[in-house]
Design a protein around this motif. Structure first.
Motif, PDB file in Angstrom:
ATOM      1  N   ILE A   1      18.104  37.367  32.506  1.00 20.09           N
ATOM      2  CA  ILE A   1      18.338  36.509  33.678  1.00 20.09           C
ATOM      3  C   ILE A   1      18.164  37.314  34.960  1.00 20.09           C
ATOM      4  O   ILE A   1      18.750  38.384  35.103  1.00 20.09           O
TER       5      ILE A   1
ATOM      6  N   SER B   1      24.579  25.431  41.619  1.00 16.02           N
ATOM      7  CA  SER B   1      25.358  26.324  40.783  1.00 16.02           C
ATOM      8  C   SER B   1      24.441  27.157  39.890  1.00 16.02           C
ATOM      9  O   SER B   1      23.479  26.641  39.338  1.00 16.02           O
ATOM     10  N   GLY B   2      24.723  28.452  39.824  1.00 15.87           N
ATOM     11  CA  GLY B   2      23.934  29.324  38.963  1.00 15.87           C
ATOM     12  C   GLY B   2      22.703  29.905  39.619  1.00 15.87           C
ATOM     13  O   GLY B   2      21.925  30.601  38.978  1.00 15.87           O
TER      14      GLY B   2
ATOM     15  N   LYS C   1      24.254  32.843  44.083  1.00 12.35           N
ATOM     16  CA  LYS C   1      24.987  33.031  45.337  1.00 12.35           C
ATOM     17  C   LYS C   1      26.104  34.062  45.169  1.00 12.35           C
ATOM     18  O   LYS C   1      26.240  34.979  45.982  1.00 12.35           O
ATOM     19  N   THR C   2      26.893  33.876  44.104  1.00  8.85           N
ATOM     20  CA  THR C   2      28.006  34.799  43.903  1.00  8.85           C
ATOM     21  C   THR C   2      27.496  36.218  43.663  1.00  8.85           C
ATOM     22  O   THR C   2      28.077  37.185  44.165  1.00  8.85           O
ATOM     23  N   THR C   3      26.390  36.327  42.941  1.00  6.88           N
ATOM     24  CA  THR C   3      25.819  37.650  42.704  1.00  6.88           C
ATOM     25  C   THR C   3      25.448  38.325  44.026  1.00  6.88           C
ATOM     26  O   THR C   3      25.744  39.505  44.238  1.00  6.88           O
TER      27      THR C   3
HETATM   28  N1  LIG Z   1      28.347  39.229  34.719  1.00  5.11           N
HETATM   29  C1  LIG Z   1      27.290  38.468  34.350  1.00  5.11           C
HETATM   30  N2  LIG Z   1      26.701  38.632  33.147  1.00  5.11           N
HETATM   31  C2  LIG Z   1      25.647  37.891  32.776  1.00  5.11           C
HETATM   32  N3  LIG Z   1      25.104  36.939  33.527  1.00  5.11           N
HETATM   33  C3  LIG Z   1      25.638  36.709  34.732  1.00  5.11           C
HETATM   34  C4  LIG Z   1      26.758  37.451  35.215  1.00  5.11           C
HETATM   35  N4  LIG Z   1      27.083  37.005  36.445  1.00  5.11           N
HETATM   36  C5  LIG Z   1      26.194  36.025  36.727  1.00  5.11           C
HETATM   37  N5  LIG Z   1      25.331  35.845  35.706  1.00  5.11           N
HETATM   38  C6  LIG Z   1      24.213  34.890  35.679  1.00  5.11           C
HETATM   39  O1  LIG Z   1      23.464  35.044  36.856  1.00  5.11           O
HETATM   40  C7  LIG Z   1      23.095  33.793  37.385  1.00  5.11           C
HETATM   41  C8  LIG Z   1      23.625  33.622  38.801  1.00  5.11           C
HETATM   42  O2  LIG Z   1      25.031  33.546  38.746  1.00  5.11           O
HETATM   43  P1  LIG Z   1      25.916  33.406  40.045  1.00  5.11           P
HETATM   44  O3  LIG Z   1      25.521  34.445  41.030  1.00  5.11           O
HETATM   45  O4  LIG Z   1      27.335  33.389  39.620  1.00  5.11           O
HETATM   46  O5  LIG Z   1      25.495  31.972  40.574  1.00  5.11           O
HETATM   47  P2  LIG Z   1      26.218  30.991  41.626  1.00  5.11           P
HETATM   48  O6  LIG Z   1      27.324  31.721  42.275  1.00  5.11           O
HETATM   49  O7  LIG Z   1      25.133  30.600  42.563  1.00  5.11           O
HETATM   50  O8  LIG Z   1      26.695  29.816  40.844  1.00  5.11           O
HETATM   51  C9  LIG Z   1      23.611  32.740  36.421  1.00  5.11           C
HETATM   52  O9  LIG Z   1      22.570  32.371  35.566  1.00  5.11           O
HETATM   53  C10 LIG Z   1      24.689  33.455  35.678  1.00  5.11           C
HETATM   54  O10 LIG Z   1      24.806  32.939  34.376  1.00  5.11           O
END
Ligand SMILES: Nc1ncnc2c1ncn2[C@@H]1O[C@H](COP(=O)(O)OP(=O)(O)O)[C@@H](O)[C@H]1O
Ligand SMILES: [Mg+2]
Lengths: 282, 356
Positions: free
Chosen positions: B18, B40-41, B44-46
Motif C-alpha cells: 500500500i 477515508s483511507g 490523510k492521517t499518514t
Molecule cells: N500502520 C499501518 N500499517 C499498514 N497500513 C496502514 C497503516 N497505517 C495506514 N495504513 C494504510 O494506509 C492507507 C492510508 O491510511 P490513512 O493515512 O490512515 O488514511 P486516512 O487517514 O485518510 O483515512 C490506508 O490504506 C491504510 O490501510
C-alpha cells in the motif's frame, strides 16, 4: 395467567437446577465444613469441642517464622513477577520476531505440573545444571553457585512458577490499551520514558494488580514447589502437610486448624487487595 | 526564511504494497488554516503522522518552520494535536490533562496554573477543571482536547478529523468555534477531514487528497468553482460531466462537440484541439427555461426525464441529446413536469474543461 405461568416456569427451572446446585455447593462447602469441624475437635476424637488446636499452633515457637516465610515468599515473588512482566509485556506488544513462541513460553509454567516443574528447576539450577555450566564454562567462574535449597533459589522457583498469571494479565491489558493515549502524550512533548511513567503504567495498573493477586494467592498456597525444593524452608502449606505426612498417627485436627488460619489470612489479604483495586482510578 | 510553517517535500510512505502517501508536496503558510480533505483511507492521517514524526517517510523531507525535522523525534517537534477520538488521558482530570504538556516541560507551578486556566477559559471549560473525561460529553471532551493542544503555545496545531465523532448539529457549531479560536490565536493549523462542507466552511485553503496523492490545492472557492480533476469535482459537490471532443479553441474558449451539440467552454491550461475532454458544470449552475425561450449561449432543447422534490430545491434529470443527461437543481419558483420539453442553458462562465 402469565403471572401463573411465570411462577410455574421458575419452579420447574429451580427443580431442574437443584441437583446441580446441591452438587456445586456440596463440593464447594463440604470440604470446608469438614475441615472447620475437624479443627475444633480434640486430636483423634470425633466428638467434643476445643480451641486447643488453634492455641497450640499460635503459641508454637515456629508459628511466627512460618507465617513470615509464607508472606515473604508470596510478596517477593509477586513483586518480582510484576518487575518481570511489565517489560516483557511492553516488548511483546511490539510483536517482535518470535513473539508468538514467547507468548506460548509464558504459559509453560502454569501448564507444567508443579512436581515436574520443581524437579526440572532443581536440575537446571543444580551445581551441574545448565545455569552453573554457563557460569563455569562461559563466564569462567571458579566454583558453582549454590541456588537449590537456598531462600534465593526458592524465590527464583516461585517466580518461575507463578509469574505467568501476572504476565498474561498485564500483556492483555496493555494490548487493550488504545495507542492514541501514548500518541497524544508523545506529541504533547513526552519522552518515551515519560509516556511509560505517566500514561502507560497508570493505565495498565488495574491489569497488573488483578494479575498479581492471582500470582500472590497461588504463591501463598504453593505446595509442591516448596515441598520438593524448599529444603529447610517450610511455608504454611508444607507445615500443614507435615502434621499429616510425618506424625504417626496423623494430626488431622492440628492440620485443620492451621488450614483454617491459612484460609483466614488469604481472605483478609484478598479483601485488602480488592479495596486497592476498587479505589477510584487516581 | 520562507513563509511556510509546515512543508512536506516529495514525501512517500508505503505500508507493504500500500502506498499511503505518494510523492506528497504540501505547504501550509504561516498563520494559515489549511484543510487536508479526502475520502477515508486516502492517506490523510499518514501525512499528519509524517509531520508529527510518528511515521518516518520512506522518501522525502518534512520541514517545520523552515527546519528539516525529518529525523527529529516526535516529542521535540513542539506540536499541538487534536484527535478524532479525543485521546484525553482517562486517569487524569480535565485540569491534569491540560497541565500535562506543561508538567512535561517543567513549567514552574505558578505560571503553569495560569496557563492551564487561560487555556480552559479559551474553551469555556474552567468550571469543569476537576471533572474526569468520562464525565464529559463528546463536545466538551474535544474542547478539552483543544485546550491541551494549545496550552503550551505550539508552533502548529494539527487536527485529525476532530469533529467526526460528534453528532451533526454539534459538529456544525464546533466548526465555527474552532475556526474562531484558530483565527483569534493566529496559529498555523492543518485540519484533516473527509467532510467537504467542513473543509469549505473552515479553511483558508484546501488540499484535496486521493489515493495517497494531493490532487489540488486552492481556496475553497477555487476548489469548488474550478476543480482540476473529476475526482475533486465529484468529491466537493454535485457535478455534471459531459464527455466531448475539442473542435477548436478561439480566444480562450474551447468549442466542444457532444453528439450533435456544440458547447462553448473556457479552455483549461493545456487544452488541445482534437482532445477528448470532460465538460463540468454544477447542477445548480444549469438554468431551465420554457421551450419557447429565445436562444442564448449554450442553450439546448431537452425533455424532463425525472424530477425529485427536495424542499427548497427541485432536482431535474433532463435529456438533451442521445445519451446526454444533465442534472439540474433549481429553486422551486418555476416548475416543469416530467415529460415536458424545456430549454437547458449551461452558462459559459460556469462550465469548466477537465482534462483526463
Ligand atoms: N500502520 C499501518 N500499517 C499498514 N497500513 C496502514 C497503516 N497505517 C495506514 N495504513 C494504510 O494506509 C492507507 C492510508 O491510511 P490513512 O493515512 O490512515 O488514511 P486516512 O487517514 O485518510 O483515512 C490506508 O490504506 C491504510 O490501510
Ligand atoms: Mg485518518
Amino acid at each position: 395467567m402469565s403471572h401463573f405461568t411465570n411462577k410455574r416456569q421458575n419452579l420447574i427451572t429451580f427443580l431442574l437446577l437443584s441437583p446441580g446446585l446441591a452438587g456445586f455447593f456440596g463440593l464447594f462447602f463440604y470440604p470446608m465444613l469438614v475441615t472447620l469441624f475437624r479443627s475444633l475437635r480434640p486430636e483423634g476424637q470425633t466428638s467434643g469441642w476445643t480451641l486447643g488446636n488453634y492455641a497450640a499452633f499460635l503459641s508454637d515457637p515456629d508459628f511466627r517464622g512460618i507465617i513470615w516465610l509464607t508472606f515473604f515468599l508470596a510478596i517477593t515473588s509477586t513483586f518480582l513477577s510484576i518487575l518481570l512482566s511489565v517489560p516483557l509485556a511492553l516488548l511483546l506488544r511490539r510483536k517482535p520476531v518470535g513473539h508468538r513462541l514467547f507468548r506460548l513460553t509464558i504459559l509453560v509454567p502454569i501448564t507444567v505440573p508443579g512436581l515436574i516443574g520443581a524437579l526440572g528447576l532443581l536440575l537446571f539450577w543444580g551445581s551441574r545444571g545448565w545455569f552453573n555450566l554457563l557460569l563455569l564454562q562461559v563466564f569462567r567462574l571458579k566454583a558453582p553457585l549454590t541456588i537449590n535449597y537456598t531462600l534465593t533459589g526458592l524465590v527464583i522457583f516461585y517466580v518461575w512458577h507463578y509469574f505467568s498469571y501476572t504476565a498474561i494479565t498485564t500483556l492483555s491489558t496493555l494490548e487493550g490499551l488504545d495507542p492514541a493515549f501514548e500518541e497524544a502524550a508523545r506529541v504533547a512533548g513526552a519522552t518515551p520514558w515519560q509516556v511509560l511513567r505517566y500514561i502507560v503504567i497508570p493505565l495498565i495498573m488495574p491489569g497488573i494488580l488483578s494479575g498479581s493477586v492471582l500470582t500472590f494467592m497461588a504463591a501463598f498456597g504453593a505446595f509442591s514447589i516448596p515441598l520438593i525444593t524448599g529444603g529447610n524452608y517450610r511455608p504454611l502449606s508444607v507445615a500443614i502437610y507435615k502434621q499429616i505426612g510425618i506424625f504417626i498417627p496423623a494430626r488431622w485436627s492440628a492440620a485443620s486448624a492451621m488450614a483454617m488460619i491459612m484460609a483466614a489470612l488469604q481472605v483478609v489479604f484478598l479483601i485488602f487487595y480488592m479495596r486497592i483495586l476498587r479505589r477510584p482510578m487516581a | 526564511m520562507d513563509d511556510n510553517m509546515i512543508e512536506l517535500r516529495n514525501v512517500t510512505k508505503r505500508y507493504g504494497p500500500i502506498v499511503a502517501n505518494a510523492n506528497v508536496n504540501l505547504s501550509v503558510r504561516r498563520g494559515e488554516l489549511m484543510t487536508l480533505l479526502g475520502p477515508s483511507g486516502c492517506g490523510k492521517t499518514t501525512a499528519l503522522r509524517c509531520i508529527t514524526g510518528q511515521v518516518t517517510p520512506d522518501e522525502g523531507r518534512v520541514f517545520i518552520d523552515g527546519v528539516d525535522v525529518t529525523d527529529v523525534p516526535t516529542h521535540k517537534r513542539e506540536l499541538g494535536m487534536v484527535f478524532q477520538n479525543f485521546a484525553l488521558f482517562p486517569h487524569m482530570t480535565v485540569y491534569e490533562n491540560v497541565e500535562f504538556p506543561l508538567m512535561i516541560r517543567r513549567v514552574p507551578q505558578g505560571q503553569r496554573r495560569e496557563m492551564v486556566m487561560d487555556a480552559l477559559r479559551l474553551i469555556r471549560m474552567e468550571s469543569y477543571a476537576q471533572h474526569y473525561p468520562r464525565q464529559l460529553s463528546g463536545g466538551q471532551q474535544q474542547r478539552v482536547g483543544l485546550a491541551r493542544a494549545l496550552v503550551y503555545h505550539p508552533k502548529v496545531l494539527l487536527l485529525d478529523e476532530p469533529l467526526s465523532n460528534l453528532d451533526a448539529k454539534l459538529r456544525e457549531e464546533m466548526r465555527f468555534e474552532i475556526r474562531d479560536l484558530i483565527s483569534r490565536l493566529g496559529i498555523t493549523a492543518l485540519y484533516v477531514t473527509h467532510d467537504q462542507a467542513e473543509a469549505l466552511a473552515l479553511s483558508d485553503r484546501v488540499a484535496v487528497m486521493n489515493a495517497g496523492r494531493i490532487e489540488q490545492v486552492g481556496t475553497p472557492d477555487e476548489i469548488y468553482e474550478s476543480p482540476r480533476s473529476r475526482f475533486v469535482a465529484d468529491f466537493i459537490g454535485l457535478s455534471n460531466f459531459i464527455r466531448g471532443k475539442v473542435l477548436a479553441i478561439e480566444r480562450g474558449m474551447a468549442i466542444v462537440a457532444v453528439n450533435h451539440i456544440k458547447l462553448m467552454v473556457p479552455a483549461a491550461e493545456g487544452t488541445q484541439v482534437g482532445q477528448d475532454i470532460l465538460v463540468f458544470i454544477r447542477p445548480n449552475d444549469v438554468r431551465l427555461f420554457p421551450v419557447d425561450f429565445a436562444k442564448a449561449e449554450n442553450t439546448f432543447e431537452g425533455v424532463v426525464h425525472k424530477l425529485t422534490y427536495l424542499g427548497d430545491t427541485i432536482d431535474y434529470r433532463v435529456i438533451v441529446a442521445e445519451g446526454v443527461q444533465i442534472r439540474v437543481q433549481t429553486d422551486g419558483k418555476v416548475r416543469f413536469n416530467a415529460g415536458e420539453a424545456v430549454k437547458v442553458c449551461l452558462p459559459e462562465a460556469r462550465c469548466r474543461v477537465i482534462l483526463e
